[in-house]
Design a protein around this motif. Structure first.
Motif, PDB file in Angstrom:
ATOM      1  N   LEU A 111       4.717  15.428  -9.029  1.00  0.00           N
ATOM      2  CA  LEU A 111       5.826  16.384  -8.856  1.00  0.00           C
ATOM      3  C   LEU A 111       6.460  16.737 -10.196  1.00  0.00           C
ATOM      4  CD1 LEU A 111       7.356  14.751  -5.667  1.00  0.00           C
ATOM      5  CD2 LEU A 111       6.167  16.964  -5.772  1.00  0.00           C
ATOM      6  N   LYS A 112       6.620  15.753 -11.034  1.00  0.00           N
ATOM      7  CA  LYS A 112       7.206  15.986 -12.368  1.00  0.00           C
ATOM      8  C   LYS A 112       6.322  16.926 -13.188  1.00  0.00           C
ATOM      9  CE  LYS A 112       8.538  13.276 -16.476  1.00  0.00           C
ATOM     10  NZ  LYS A 112       7.451  13.323 -17.426  1.00  0.00           N
ATOM     11  N   LEU A 113       5.020  16.672 -13.198  1.00  0.00           N
ATOM     12  CA  LEU A 113       4.096  17.502 -13.980  1.00  0.00           C
ATOM     13  C   LEU A 113       4.043  18.927 -13.435  1.00  0.00           C
ATOM     14  CD1 LEU A 113       1.176  14.966 -14.566  1.00  0.00           C
ATOM     15  CD2 LEU A 113       2.887  15.739 -16.233  1.00  0.00           C
ATOM     16  N   LEU A 114       4.043  19.064 -12.107  1.00  0.00           N
ATOM     17  CA  LEU A 114       4.049  20.401 -11.507  1.00  0.00           C
ATOM     18  C   LEU A 114       5.299  21.155 -11.925  1.00  0.00           C
ATOM     19  CD1 LEU A 114       2.757  19.541  -7.936  1.00  0.00           C
ATOM     20  CD2 LEU A 114       1.588  21.025  -9.586  1.00  0.00           C
ATOM     21  N   ASN A 115       6.438  20.502 -11.838  1.00  0.00           N
ATOM     22  CA  ASN A 115       7.693  21.176 -12.174  1.00  0.00           C
ATOM     23  C   ASN A 115       7.778  21.497 -13.666  1.00  0.00           C
ATOM     24  OD1 ASN A 115       8.309  21.177  -9.516  1.00  0.00           O
ATOM     25  ND2 ASN A 115       9.876  19.591  -9.628  1.00  0.00           N
ATOM     26  N   GLU A 116       7.312  20.618 -14.510  1.00  0.00           N
ATOM     27  CA  GLU A 116       7.295  20.896 -15.946  1.00  0.00           C
ATOM     28  C   GLU A 116       6.398  22.086 -16.259  1.00  0.00           C
ATOM     29  OE1 GLU A 116       8.063  16.349 -17.595  1.00  0.00           O
ATOM     30  OE2 GLU A 116       6.083  17.258 -17.851  1.00  0.00           O
ATOM     31  N   SER A 117       5.357  22.265 -15.457  1.00  0.00           N
ATOM     32  CA  SER A 117       4.414  23.374 -15.655  1.00  0.00           C
ATOM     33  C   SER A 117       4.808  24.615 -14.869  1.00  0.00           C
ATOM     34  CB  SER A 117       3.006  22.932 -15.238  1.00  0.00           C
ATOM     35  OG  SER A 117       2.610  21.787 -15.941  1.00  0.00           O
TER      36      SER A 117
ATOM     37  N   ASN B 146       0.817  -1.212   0.000  1.00  0.00           N
ATOM     38  CA  ASN B 146       0.000   0.000   0.000  1.00  0.00           C
ATOM     39  C   ASN B 146       0.852   1.263   0.000  1.00  0.00           C
ATOM     40  OD1 ASN B 146      -2.913  -0.657  -0.074  1.00  0.00           O
ATOM     41  ND2 ASN B 146      -2.265  -2.038   1.554  1.00  0.00           N
ATOM     42  N   PHE B 147       2.027   1.195   0.587  1.00  0.00           N
ATOM     43  CA  PHE B 147       2.955   2.330   0.456  1.00  0.00           C
ATOM     44  C   PHE B 147       3.311   2.515  -1.018  1.00  0.00           C
ATOM     45  CE2 PHE B 147       7.084   4.386   0.301  1.00  0.00           C
ATOM     46  CZ  PHE B 147       6.891   5.451   1.161  1.00  0.00           C
ATOM     47  N   GLU B 148       3.626   1.433  -1.682  1.00  0.00           N
ATOM     48  CA  GLU B 148       3.925   1.503  -3.121  1.00  0.00           C
ATOM     49  C   GLU B 148       2.740   2.083  -3.885  1.00  0.00           C
ATOM     50  OE1 GLU B 148       6.738   0.466  -4.959  1.00  0.00           O
ATOM     51  OE2 GLU B 148       7.754   0.312  -3.027  1.00  0.00           O
ATOM     52  N   ARG B 149       1.552   1.602  -3.548  1.00  0.00           N
ATOM     53  CA  ARG B 149       0.337   2.018  -4.261  1.00  0.00           C
ATOM     54  C   ARG B 149       0.028   3.495  -4.049  1.00  0.00           C
ATOM     55  NH1 ARG B 149      -5.773   0.183  -2.791  1.00  0.00           N
ATOM     56  NH2 ARG B 149      -6.794   1.353  -4.436  1.00  0.00           N
ATOM     57  N   TYR B 150       0.061   3.937  -2.772  1.00  0.00           N
ATOM     58  CA  TYR B 150      -0.375   5.304  -2.479  1.00  0.00           C
ATOM     59  C   TYR B 150       0.691   6.341  -2.755  1.00  0.00           C
ATOM     60  CZ  TYR B 150      -4.891   3.913  -0.803  1.00  0.00           C
ATOM     61  OH  TYR B 150      -6.173   3.440  -0.760  1.00  0.00           O
ATOM     62  N   ILE B 151       1.944   5.958  -2.708  1.00  0.00           N
ATOM     63  CA  ILE B 151       3.007   6.935  -2.956  1.00  0.00           C
ATOM     64  C   ILE B 151       3.499   6.854  -4.388  1.00  0.00           C
ATOM     65  CG2 ILE B 151       5.295   7.749  -2.271  1.00  0.00           C
ATOM     66  CD1 ILE B 151       2.851   8.223  -0.271  1.00  0.00           C
ATOM     67  N   TYR B 152       3.789   5.670  -4.854  1.00  0.00           N
ATOM     68  CA  TYR B 152       4.328   5.535  -6.206  1.00  0.00           C
ATOM     69  C   TYR B 152       3.246   5.249  -7.245  1.00  0.00           C
ATOM     70  CZ  TYR B 152       8.847   5.432  -3.912  1.00  0.00           C
ATOM     71  OH  TYR B 152       9.945   5.753  -3.157  1.00  0.00           O
ATOM     72  N   GLY B 153       2.112   4.735  -6.806  1.00  0.00           N
ATOM     73  CA  GLY B 153       1.011   4.476  -7.736  1.00  0.00           C
ATOM     74  C   GLY B 153       1.214   3.250  -8.593  1.00  0.00           C
ATOM     75  N   SER B 154       2.408   2.704  -8.568  1.00  0.00           N
ATOM     76  CA  SER B 154       2.718   1.599  -9.458  1.00  0.00           C
ATOM     77  C   SER B 154       4.038   0.991  -9.035  1.00  0.00           C
ATOM     78  CB  SER B 154       2.846   2.114 -10.895  1.00  0.00           C
ATOM     79  OG  SER B 154       3.487   1.173 -11.719  1.00  0.00           O
ATOM     80  N   LYS B 155       4.290  -0.214  -9.481  1.00  0.00           N
ATOM     81  CA  LYS B 155       5.620  -0.791  -9.238  1.00  0.00           C
ATOM     82  C   LYS B 155       6.666  -0.103 -10.115  1.00  0.00           C
ATOM     83  CE  LYS B 155       4.926  -4.647 -12.415  1.00  0.00           C
ATOM     84  NZ  LYS B 155       4.799  -6.082 -12.558  1.00  0.00           N
ATOM     85  N   TYR B 156       6.217   0.617 -11.142  1.00  0.00           N
ATOM     86  CA  TYR B 156       7.136   1.393 -11.983  1.00  0.00           C
ATOM     87  C   TYR B 156       7.211   2.786 -11.381  1.00  0.00           C
ATOM     88  CZ  TYR B 156       5.893  -2.518 -14.866  1.00  0.00           C
ATOM     89  OH  TYR B 156       5.643  -3.786 -15.309  1.00  0.00           O
ATOM     90  N   ARG B 157       8.218   3.021 -10.570  1.00  0.00           N
ATOM     91  CA  ARG B 157       8.220   4.117  -9.620  1.00  0.00           C
ATOM     92  C   ARG B 157       8.185   5.527 -10.178  1.00  0.00           C
ATOM     93  NH1 ARG B 157      11.413   2.717  -4.214  1.00  0.00           N
ATOM     94  NH2 ARG B 157       9.988   1.092  -3.544  1.00  0.00           N
ATOM     95  N   ASP B 158       8.613   5.750 -11.387  1.00  0.00           N
ATOM     96  CA  ASP B 158       8.691   7.135 -11.853  1.00  0.00           C
ATOM     97  C   ASP B 158       7.560   7.537 -12.783  1.00  0.00           C
ATOM     98  OD1 ASP B 158      10.953   7.690 -10.364  1.00  0.00           O
ATOM     99  OD2 ASP B 158      12.266   6.881 -11.926  1.00  0.00           O
ATOM    100  N   CYS B 159       6.612   6.653 -13.022  1.00  0.00           N
ATOM    101  CA  CYS B 159       5.597   6.963 -14.033  1.00  0.00           C
ATOM    102  C   CYS B 159       4.247   7.347 -13.449  1.00  0.00           C
ATOM    103  CB  CYS B 159       5.426   5.795 -14.988  1.00  0.00           C
ATOM    104  SG  CYS B 159       4.593   4.398 -14.228  1.00  0.00           S
ATOM    105  N   CYS B 160       4.063   7.214 -12.156  1.00  0.00           N
ATOM    106  CA  CYS B 160       2.738   7.429 -11.570  1.00  0.00           C
ATOM    107  C   CYS B 160       2.875   8.066 -10.196  1.00  0.00           C
ATOM    108  CB  CYS B 160       1.998   6.101 -11.418  1.00  0.00           C
ATOM    109  SG  CYS B 160       1.870   5.132 -12.912  1.00  0.00           S
ATOM    110  N   GLY B 161       1.730   8.215  -9.535  1.00  0.00           N
ATOM    111  CA  GLY B 161       1.707   8.639  -8.138  1.00  0.00           C
ATOM    112  C   GLY B 161       2.409   9.953  -7.879  1.00  0.00           C
ATOM    113  N   LEU B 162       2.978  10.059  -6.695  1.00  0.00           N
ATOM    114  CA  LEU B 162       3.634  11.291  -6.278  1.00  0.00           C
ATOM    115  C   LEU B 162       4.773  11.710  -7.215  1.00  0.00           C
ATOM    116  CD1 LEU B 162       3.713  13.553  -4.163  1.00  0.00           C
ATOM    117  CD2 LEU B 162       5.074  12.038  -2.701  1.00  0.00           C
TER     118      LEU B 162
END
Ligand SMILES: [Zn+2]
Length: 146
Positions: free
Chosen positions: A48-54, A28-44
């Motif tokens: 953060l990436k989208l906010l910074n790009e914008s 659930n930590f993975e799910r709620y923080i990372y959103g996926s087992k692929y850590r850089d494509c989802c979740g927090l």
């Protein structure tokens, strides 16, 4: 006319119930923080990436009580991720975690109380102080909002 818009996010872990917390927490930590087992494509990380790009700055209200059971390292991961991306960490609490702490946070905390209003005034003050300490120990030392 000038309008201020504040982007805020609540960051919290939910384990789908209070049974089998220890077994359910890691996924659930993975799910709620990372959103996926692929850590850089989802979740927090993605938010953060989208906010910074914008070129947008946001405030993340982080719930720290889960770390009183599972350790500061998890809270530190969240706080570091947000602060390193240039955003603010502020306080959000879910008091229903209080009775799940590995060591009692306050006296008389063996029953589940979901809302802060279910605690006495002095318990509320103590819980807010403890939660601020948890965030501070995880690296968020400038918390000013709740
Ligand atoms: Zn919440």
């Amino acid at each position: 006319m000038r309008t201020n818009v504040y982007l805020t996010f609540d960051v919290e872990i939910w384990c789908g119930g209070w049974n089998s917390l220890d077994a359910n927490f890691p996924r659930n930590f993975e799910r709620y923080i990372y959103g996926s087992k692929y850590r850089d494509c989802c979740g927090l990380p993605l938010v953060l990436k989208l906010l910074n790009e914008s070129k947008l700055r946001a405030t993340f209200f982080v719930e720290p009580f889960f770390s009183a059971r599972f350790g500061l390292k998890y809270l530190n991961i969240i706080v570091d991720m947000i602060l390193n991306a240039g955003h603010d960490v502020e306080l959000h609490i879910h008091p229903e975690w209080v009775d799940e702490a590995s060591r009692p946070l306050i006296e008389n905390c063996t029953t589940k109380r979901q809302h802060l209003s279910e605690y006495t005034y002095s318990e509320q003050c103590e819980l807010i102080r403890i939660s601020l300490d948890l965030l501070k120990n995880a690296g968020a030392s400038n918390v000013t909002a709740f």
